[in-house]
Design an enzyme around this catalytic site. Structure first.
Site, short mmCIF file in Angstrom:
data_model
loop_
_atom_site.label_atom_id
_atom_site.label_comp_id
_atom_site.label_asym_id
_atom_site.label_seq_id
_atom_site.Cartn_x
_atom_site.Cartn_y
_atom_site.Cartn_z
CG HIS A 72 -10.19 74.39 30.37
ND1 HIS A 72 -11.30 74.99 29.29
CD2 HIS A 72 -10.32 75.29 31.28
CE1 HIS A 72 -11.79 75.94 29.96
NE2 HIS A 72 -11.32 76.59 30.99
CD GLU B 47 -12.05 72.01 27.20
OE1 GLU B 47 -11.94 71.33 28.39
OE2 GLU B 47 -11.82 73.21 27.46
CB CYS C 204 -13.99 76.01 33.30
SG CYS C 204 -12.98 77.28 34.07
N1 GLN Z 1 -13.55 82.72 35.27
C1 GLN Z 1 -14.80 82.20 34.53
C2 GLN Z 1 -16.18 82.43 35.01
O1 GLN Z 1 -16.14 82.67 36.05
C3 GLN Z 1 -14.45 80.68 34.27
C4 GLN Z 1 -13.22 80.54 33.26
C5 GLN Z 1 -13.38 79.38 32.30
O2 GLN Z 1 -14.20 78.86 32.16
N2 GLN Z 1 -12.16 79.12 31.88
O3 GLN Z 1 -17.09 82.30 34.57
#
Ligand code: GLN
Length: 202
Positions: free
Chosen positions: A177, A179, A84
């Site tokens: 994610h 995890e 992410c």
């Molecule tokens: N929206 C977040 C960003 O741009 C990432 C979201 C996440 O890691 N769950 O940094």
């Protein structure tokens, strides 16, 4: 890596979804190390850049002098997994104009690209290179992969066919994610990359 000891996998622990990665690392039989300072990077066999908020992480990486030592580890071929926000930190292009942070993975990402309506959602992914079993995946304000360069390989796609897991050499990233579910295939793949590394002639 010394074959006598368990592989040591670091998790960047400045901010974000750290604990679940630490648990996942234990589950696959490796030793988790929380990384807050450059000295925590010593003797790591792999590093995970977790989810969280990439703008905050970018600032904290510089505040704690972690950016250059992590980039050096990557140059030396230490396997890395970004999830992410971690995927955003690894990518070479960020669509909204932000400067790349590590620029190790030949993809373009659009931050929060799945839109406000879908702040967070779960879905099944196709992961042909990790086996026939679909992967259940949790997306939280996820980046959307808007382009993939020739050097990168797509490992999983969402139901619309968009790439959501990408690998380039020893760099692996997911927009979801891994995890947060019980499926440990992504963490195991990182461990496989460590083991492949250990078998390379010095
Ligand atoms: N929206 C977040 C960003 O741009 C990432 C979201 C996440 O890691 N769950 O940094």
């Amino acid at each position: 890596m010394n074959a006598e000891r368990r592989p040591r996998i670091g998790v960047l622990a400045l901010q974000g979804a750290v604990r679940e990665h630490v648990n996942a690392i234990r589950e696959i039989g490796a030793e988790p190390v929380e990384v807050r300072l450059p000295r925590d990077l010593v003797d790591l066999d792999a590093l995970i850049l977790p989810g969280g908020e990439s703008t905050t992480m970018r600032k904290l990486l510089d505040a704690y002098n972690l950016r250059e030592p992590i980039a050096a580890m990557a140059r030396n071929g230490t396997p890395m997994l970004g999830t992410c926000a971690g995927m955003i930190l690894l990518s070479t292009r960020i669509a909204d104009g932000d400067e790349p942070v590590f620029g190790l993975l030949d993809i373009e990402v659009t931050r929060n690209g799945y839109g406000r309506q879908l702040d967070s959602f779960e879905t099944e992914l196709e992961t042909p290179s990790l086996g026939d079993e679909p992967m259940h995946a949790v997306f939280i304000r996820a980046p959307m992969v808007t382009s993939v360069g020739d050097a990168a390989e797509v490992l999983a796609t969402d139901p619309d066919g968009r790439p959501v897991a990408v690998r380039q050499g020893r760099v692996l990233a997911t927009s979801f994610h891994p995890e947060l579910t019980g499926d440990r295939r992504m963490h195991r793949l990182l461990l496989t990359m460590v083991e492949e590394d250990a078998r390379r002639p010095a």
